[in-house]
Design an enzyme around this catalytic site. Structure first.
Site, PDB file in Angstrom:
ATOM      1  N   GLY A  89       0.869  -1.192   0.005  1.00 21.51           N
ATOM      2  CA  GLY A  89       0.253  -0.078   0.068  1.00 21.51           C
ATOM      3  C   GLY A  89       0.867   1.186  -0.237  1.00 21.51           C
ATOM      4  CB  SER A 121       4.011  -3.422  -2.329  1.00 17.89           C
ATOM      5  OG  SER A 121       4.024  -2.080  -2.801  1.00 17.89           O
ATOM      6  CD  GLU A 193       4.540  -5.541 -10.485  1.00 13.89           C
ATOM      7  OE1 GLU A 193       3.242  -4.842 -10.283  1.00 13.89           O
ATOM      8  OE2 GLU A 193       5.265  -5.254  -9.235  1.00 13.89           O
TER       9      GLU A 193
END
Length: 238
Positions: A89, A121, A193
């Site tokens: 987030g 993340s 990713e």
């Protein structure tokens, strides 16, 4: 022995939540007790919904979990955790929460003593010495940019070399070069990713897609799936 699973992203476009890294998570958390989840980066979802999603995913793996935002005393609640998981987030919201709740030292001590840590993340960002290599906007103020310092290098999650047509702003590489000019003794792992780092003791292994390690503005090395490095991100002797 220190154990960390630091993941670029939880979910690939078009896939259910936490599909691509699930096999790594199952192996990593094997034999661990209840997972303490830190949902504080989840601005758009909200912490209740974020934990619902994570709890459901872990439940499918027969892993118990609880969220620190439900606890009256989060520090005391950590004593019953067999593993710690920090979701992605906004890194600044996450950093502010762990600072205000005085969680930094407690979690650092637990991980240094062998409690497994999983972060993706923003959750991977806060495992680093600072959050200076986040991609996020500083939407809240933090007391310090310092983070858990569970590893001695920086991570840039969602690393990409893509550029937008007719866009005059800095690319990701430009921004990492700026960081290294101002922090010349630091290394940065660019995690695209679908990539993650698994750390056990003093050894780090690359899983998923190849990563890039920036040691200076013009010194970049690529490491493929299965590469084994030291915690300094230097290659291990075969």
């Amino acid at each position: 022995m220190k154990k960390l699973l630091l993941i670029s992203n939880s979910t690939m476009p078009g896939e259910p939540f936490f599909t691509w890294p699930r096999q790594y998570l199952v192996d990593f958390l094997k034999g661990s007790g209840p997972v303490a989840f830190l949902p504080y980066a989840g601005v758009s979802l909200g912490m209740d919904k974020y934990f619902d999603i994570v709890e459901r995913m872990l439940g499918q793996l027969a892993i118990d979990s609880f969220s620190l935002h439900h606890e009256k005393d989060p520090i005391a609640a950590l004593d019953r955790a067999g593993a710690i998981m920090t979701g992605g987030g906004n890194s600044f919201c996450l950093a502010r929460s762990i600072q205000q709740l005085s969680l930094v030292e407690k979690i650092r001590d637990m991980v240094d003593s062998g409690t497994p840590y999983v972060g993706w993340s923003a959750g991977a960002n806060v495992a680093c010495p600072t959050i200076k290599t986040t991609n996020d906007m500083p939407i809240v103020e933090v007391t310090t940019l310092e983070a858990f310092r569970l590893v001695h290098f920086q991570i840039n999650p969602h690393y990409t070399e893509a550029t937008l047509p007719d866009h005059g702003g800095e690319s990701r590489i430009d921004r990492l070069k700026e960081f290294l000019i101002m922090n010349p003794k630091m290394r940065v792992a660019g995690l695209p990713e679908g990539s993650l780092l698994r750390i056990e003791g003093n050894q780090l292994t690359v899983h998923g897609k190849a990563i890039k390690v920036f040691e200076a503005p013009d010194r970049v090395t690529e490491y493929a799936e299965g590469s084994r490095l030291s915690l300094t991100l230097a290659p291990l002797a075969e």
